[in-house]
Design an enzyme around this catalytic site. Sequence first.
Site, short mmCIF file in Angstrom:
data_model
loop_
_atom_site.label_atom_id
_atom_site.label_comp_id
_atom_site.label_asym_id
_atom_site.label_seq_id
_atom_site.Cartn_x
_atom_site.Cartn_y
_atom_site.Cartn_z
N PRO A 6 1.35 -5.60 3.06
CA PRO A 6 2.32 -5.27 4.12
C PRO A 6 1.66 -4.42 5.20
O PRO A 6 1.02 -3.41 4.90
CB PRO A 6 3.40 -4.48 3.38
CG PRO A 6 3.23 -4.84 1.94
CD PRO A 6 1.77 -5.12 1.76
N GLU A 7 1.77 -4.85 6.42
CA GLU A 7 1.21 -4.11 7.55
C GLU A 7 2.36 -3.40 8.28
O GLU A 7 3.52 -3.52 7.89
CB GLU A 7 0.50 -5.09 8.50
CG GLU A 7 -0.70 -5.78 7.88
CD GLU A 7 -1.92 -4.85 7.75
OE1 GLU A 7 -1.87 -3.72 8.27
OE2 GLU A 7 -2.90 -5.27 7.13
N HIS A 60 8.22 -6.54 -12.63
CA HIS A 60 7.52 -5.69 -11.67
C HIS A 60 8.46 -4.78 -10.88
O HIS A 60 8.08 -4.24 -9.85
CB HIS A 60 6.71 -6.56 -10.70
CG HIS A 60 5.73 -7.44 -11.40
ND1 HIS A 60 4.66 -6.94 -12.12
CD2 HIS A 60 5.66 -8.79 -11.53
CE1 HIS A 60 3.98 -7.95 -12.65
NE2 HIS A 60 4.56 -9.08 -12.30
N ARG A 103 1.18 -5.34 -8.14
CA ARG A 103 -0.14 -4.71 -8.28
C ARG A 103 -0.09 -3.19 -8.39
O ARG A 103 -1.10 -2.56 -8.66
CB ARG A 103 -1.02 -5.14 -7.10
CG ARG A 103 -1.27 -6.66 -7.16
CD ARG A 103 -2.14 -7.14 -6.05
NE ARG A 103 -3.49 -6.58 -6.14
CZ ARG A 103 -4.45 -6.82 -5.26
NH1 ARG A 103 -4.20 -7.57 -4.21
NH2 ARG A 103 -5.63 -6.29 -5.40
N ARG A 114 -19.07 7.68 20.14
CA ARG A 114 -18.96 7.03 18.82
C ARG A 114 -19.75 5.73 18.78
O ARG A 114 -19.58 4.85 19.63
CB ARG A 114 -17.50 6.73 18.48
CG ARG A 114 -16.69 7.99 18.28
CD ARG A 114 -15.81 7.81 17.05
NE ARG A 114 -14.75 8.80 17.03
CZ ARG A 114 -13.78 8.83 16.13
NH1 ARG A 114 -13.73 7.90 15.18
NH2 ARG A 114 -12.87 9.75 16.16
#
Length: 270
Positions: free
Chosen positions: A2-3, A91, A110, A151
């Site tokens: 999930p983003e 789950h 998971r 950077r």
Amino acid sequence: MPELPEVETTRNGIAPYLVGRRVQALVIRQPHLRWPIDAELVARLPGQRIEAVERRAKYLLVHTAVGSAIAHLGMSGSLRVLASDVAVGKHDHYDWRLGSGRILRYTDPRRFGCLLWQSTGTTHELLADLGPEPLSDAFDGDHLWRLSRGRKAAVKTFIMDQGVVVGVGNIYAAEALFAARIHPNRAAGAVARARYAHLADAIRHILAHAIRRGGTTLRDFISPDGVPGYFEQELFVYGRAGEPCRACGTPVRAVTLGQRSTFYCPRCQR
Ligand code: ZN
């Protein structure tokens, strides 16, 4: 995984069922998630009335008067509001029993998600060093330009750094860099100010679009109302190695950068 858009979709889906409701009880079947479910949360959350549900980066914050529950969906987690008699699956690791009679159920094969606690007036260490929200006014091209000076890290790695800006996952980084025509491997410190303005606009546009569409990443993502999530048919480079660039026809190239696959057009992106 999930983003940010999926987490925002989850927030939008569950908030109307949570805000104003009291948490009557917690039912914990599996306390061992990425970190154990916070004992302080177990002690303090029951009995509290939910005041607001907020998203910060990919964390959901459920605010009460005494503190906030911090939930993360990990790699494969989902939070859904269900009727209290829905059968428990293998789950389904925790439920919040709400005053409305419904439950908020967390499912995660998971178990990389978490459920932590932040007392009112404190900031949890996970939230302490996060960069600005990409859709907030604090985020723009000048923010990226200022932070990137000196950077040497690749610009893709730089924009995926949660201390720089939160929520730019692998797919969104690849697509935003394509939209801004910036090569993902270019040193962050070598990208000009005007190009960062384009990149910031692209990040905002892509994330806002994904949120409107309900998230992109998990093909089996189920939205809180049980409808299978849409998955993106409009990707320009991500997952398209060897296929023609939608802008110029050059085969899209795949490389590994910072241990993540990345996709770019060698002609369009410099
Ligand atoms: Zn191209």
